[in-house]
Design an enzyme around this catalytic site. Structure first.
Site: not given
Ligand code: SAH
Length: 218
Positions: A64-66
């Site tokens: 999951i992206s930042q």
């Protein structure tokens, strides 16, 4: 307020503060990120770290992206309420959930069926009825729903995939990371005009690679 509720409220405030301090300033994007709780999109042993500005592992070896990168990409995409958006790389579903607050309809595709299934269940539980999640190789876009006002790719290709450029409306915007999969990539924004495509470079980023074909579970 109980101690636990107070603690969560404080972590959420710090989360929003971190977004602002990293350049997410668009009021609509911030409001969407305040409404969509990142908590349910992070499972298992990393769940307690959902409000940190960090990418985290999810199923199928993906991430999951930042949050600040999600915010900056969403901001660069300049979504309007009438837009039909395509996301390539559903992953946890978090980015699609943010987009659902800003757009008319969001199509999101992932090559891993298991991720699409989990994300769809979350969208239903959260009443995010304007998201359609599908298992597909997003490097070919989604021809049956094209063209799109906005396209966002959350996995890195060496160059913008031709089918995605072709499925962008005139006046449309695409935001994506490009570059070698293991090196630092560049986040770019492509705007389609009557006569061609304009490119601008936003910042260095690091994403998992865009991989051809469906996942082994797909
Ligand atoms: N946007 C996600 C993070 C995505 S991680 C979130 O908010 O959580 C990148 C995702 O891209 C992974 O789930 C990976 O399976 C997917 N992906 C990689 N190549 C793909 C392809 N060709 N088509 C569709 N999805 C792809």
């Amino acid at each position: 307020m109980s101690d636990e509720a107070g603690h969560i409220a404080e972590r959420k405030m710090q989360f929003l503060f971190a977004l602002r301090s990293r350049g997410v300033t668009d009021a609509r994007v911030l409001a969407a990120m305040e409404r969509i709780d990142r908590g349910p999109f992070v499972r298992g042993i990393f769940a307690g770290r959902a409000y940190e500005d960090m990418p985290l592992p999810i199923a199928c070896g993906q991430t999951i992206s930042q949050p600040s990168v999600v915010g900056l990409m969403t901001q660069a995409l300049a979504v309007t309420p009438r837009d039909k958006v395509l996301e390539v790389g559903t992953g946890s579903g978090y980015q699609a959930a943010i987009l659902s607050q800003l757009a008319r309809r969001v199509y999101t595709v992932d090559r891993h069926r298991a991720l699409v299934r989990e994300a769809s269940a979350l969208f239903a539980a959260l009443d995010l009825a304007n998201i359609i999640a599908l298992t597909a190789d997003g490097s070919f876009g989604l021809p049956e729903q094209a063209p799109f006002d906005r396209i966002i790719v959350t996995a890195a290709a060496e160059d913008p995939p031709g089918p995605l450029l072709a499925q962008l409306k005139i006046g449309g915007i695409m935001v994506l990371p490009v570059g070698q999969s293991d090196a630092v990539q560049r986040l770019i924004r492509v705007t389609r005009s009557e006569t061609g495509y304009d490119y601008d470079e936003l910042r260095p980023v690091r994403f998992v690679p865009l991989v051809e074909g469906l996942g082994r579970d797909g």
